[in-house]
Design a protein around this motif. Structure first.
Motif, short mmCIF file in Angstrom:
data_model
loop_
_atom_site.label_atom_id
_atom_site.label_comp_id
_atom_site.label_asym_id
_atom_site.label_seq_id
_atom_site.Cartn_x
_atom_site.Cartn_y
_atom_site.Cartn_z
N LEU A 1 0.71 -1.37 0.03
CA LEU A 1 -0.03 -0.08 -0.07
C LEU A 1 0.78 1.17 -0.25
CD1 LEU A 1 -3.24 0.39 0.23
CD2 LEU A 1 -2.80 0.90 2.68
N THR A 2 0.72 2.13 -1.02
CA THR A 2 1.67 3.25 -1.26
C THR A 2 0.91 4.45 -1.49
OG1 THR A 2 3.48 1.91 -2.01
CG2 THR A 2 3.71 4.06 -2.59
N LYS A 3 1.02 5.52 -0.60
CA LYS A 3 0.59 6.79 -1.06
C LYS A 3 1.24 7.44 -2.07
CE LYS A 3 0.00 11.07 1.51
NZ LYS A 3 0.05 11.61 2.85
N ARG A 4 0.57 8.12 -3.04
CA ARG A 4 1.42 8.58 -4.32
C ARG A 4 0.84 9.87 -4.24
NH1 ARG A 4 4.60 4.36 -6.28
NH2 ARG A 4 3.16 2.50 -6.22
N GLY A 5 1.97 10.81 -3.78
CA GLY A 5 1.72 12.48 -3.61
C GLY A 5 0.84 12.72 -2.58
N GLU A 6 0.40 13.89 -2.49
CA GLU A 6 -0.48 14.62 -1.58
C GLU A 6 -2.04 14.58 -1.95
OE1 GLU A 6 0.96 15.17 1.44
OE2 GLU A 6 2.79 14.21 0.32
N THR A 7 -2.36 14.10 -3.06
CA THR A 7 -3.86 14.08 -3.34
C THR A 7 -4.74 12.99 -2.93
OG1 THR A 7 -3.25 12.69 -5.30
CG2 THR A 7 -3.13 15.31 -5.57
N GLY A 8 -4.29 12.40 -2.09
CA GLY A 8 -5.01 11.04 -1.74
C GLY A 8 -5.06 9.79 -2.68
N PHE A 9 -4.33 9.87 -3.60
CA PHE A 9 -4.13 8.74 -4.49
C PHE A 9 -3.28 7.68 -3.78
CE2 PHE A 9 -1.87 6.71 -8.38
CZ PHE A 9 -3.09 6.28 -8.99
N VAL A 10 -3.93 6.57 -3.66
CA VAL A 10 -3.08 5.32 -3.20
C VAL A 10 -3.25 4.34 -4.17
CG1 VAL A 10 -3.05 3.94 -1.15
CG2 VAL A 10 -4.05 6.21 -0.88
N THR A 11 -2.09 3.22 -4.11
CA THR A 11 -2.01 2.21 -4.92
C THR A 11 -1.58 0.76 -3.78
OG1 THR A 11 0.14 2.30 -5.79
CG2 THR A 11 -1.97 3.37 -7.08
N VAL A 12 -1.90 -0.35 -4.67
CA VAL A 12 -1.49 -1.69 -3.97
C VAL A 12 -1.73 -2.63 -4.82
CG1 VAL A 12 -3.56 -2.20 -2.65
CG2 VAL A 12 -1.31 -3.11 -1.77
N SER A 13 -0.69 -3.56 -4.99
CA SER A 13 -0.98 -4.75 -6.00
C SER A 13 -0.89 -6.07 -5.22
CB SER A 13 0.01 -4.50 -7.32
OG SER A 13 1.06 -4.89 -6.97
N VAL A 14 -1.47 -6.82 -5.68
CA VAL A 14 -1.43 -8.39 -5.07
C VAL A 14 -1.23 -9.37 -6.10
CG1 VAL A 14 -3.05 -7.70 -3.22
CG2 VAL A 14 -3.98 -8.83 -5.19
N LEU A 15 -0.65 -10.49 -5.86
CA LEU A 15 -0.65 -11.82 -6.61
C LEU A 15 -1.94 -12.53 -6.21
CD1 LEU A 15 3.16 -12.71 -6.42
CD2 LEU A 15 2.06 -11.74 -8.30
N ASP A 16 -2.66 -12.74 -7.31
CA ASP A 16 -3.96 -13.95 -7.06
C ASP A 16 -3.35 -15.23 -7.03
OD1 ASP A 16 -3.57 -15.07 -9.62
OD2 ASP A 16 -5.32 -14.02 -10.21
N PRO A 17 -4.14 -16.20 -6.31
CA PRO A 17 -3.65 -17.73 -6.24
C PRO A 17 -3.13 -18.33 -7.46
CG PRO A 17 -5.64 -17.49 -5.18
CD PRO A 17 -5.49 -16.15 -6.08
N PHE A 18 -3.36 -17.77 -8.62
CA PHE A 18 -2.98 -18.21 -9.90
C PHE A 18 -1.39 -17.69 -10.36
CE2 PHE A 18 -7.31 -18.44 -9.88
CZ PHE A 18 -7.70 -19.82 -9.44
N GLY A 19 -1.07 -16.73 -9.51
CA GLY A 19 0.30 -15.84 -9.95
C GLY A 19 -0.09 -14.57 -10.91
N ASN A 20 -1.28 -14.13 -11.20
CA ASN A 20 -1.50 -13.01 -11.84
C ASN A 20 -1.56 -11.72 -10.80
OD1 ASN A 20 -2.44 -14.17 -14.28
ND2 ASN A 20 -4.06 -15.10 -13.03
N ILE A 21 -0.93 -10.46 -11.28
CA ILE A 21 -0.91 -9.35 -10.75
C ILE A 21 -2.13 -8.58 -10.96
CG2 ILE A 21 0.44 -7.25 -10.30
CD1 ILE A 21 2.69 -8.66 -11.49
N LEU A 22 -2.84 -8.32 -9.51
CA LEU A 22 -3.91 -7.30 -9.58
C LEU A 22 -3.76 -5.89 -8.93
CD1 LEU A 22 -6.93 -6.67 -10.36
CD2 LEU A 22 -7.37 -8.14 -8.07
N GLY A 23 -3.75 -5.02 -9.55
CA GLY A 23 -3.55 -3.56 -8.81
C GLY A 23 -4.88 -3.15 -8.43
#
Length: 100
Positions: A67-89
């Motif tokens: 989980l990463t705050k991107r700048g000061e505007t409130g924009f936040v991202t995170v990515s995960v690997l699903d059980p099949f190895g796919n990346i989902l942001g």
């Protein structure tokens, strides 16, 4: 960002809701990510990023990029690997909240 001569991030707005298609310089890629095909991460806006992240983990996903705050505007991202190895942001973007 950070400037026109050396952009780190370029975004395109598409459709009636101004959905965002962003291209991020690979220097900002999560550690351990391999270059080349499959290096792209698609991010979906969610209204509550912490709740969505918890749900994804409960369904078997593991954190890929924290989980990463991107700048000061409130924009936040995170990515995960699903059980099949796919990346989902997932992201929280105040811009989308303002549209609806």
């Amino acid at each position: 960002m950070p400037d026109r001569e050396k952009p780190a991030y370029i975004e395109f707005r598409v459709g009636d809701d101004a959905d965002e298609f962003g291209i991020i310089d690979s220097q900002y890629a999560p550690e351990g990510m391999r270059p080349g095909p499959g290096g792209a991460i698609l991010y979906w806006h969610v209204d509550d990023i912490e709740k969505a992240l918890s749900r994804l983990k409960a369904l078997g996903a593991t954190e890929h990029d924290p989980l990463t705050k991107r700048g000061e505007t409130g924009f936040v991202t995170v990515s995960v690997l699903d059980p099949f190895g796919n990346i989902l942001g997932i992201m929280y973007n105040p811009h989308f909240v303002e549209l609806h």
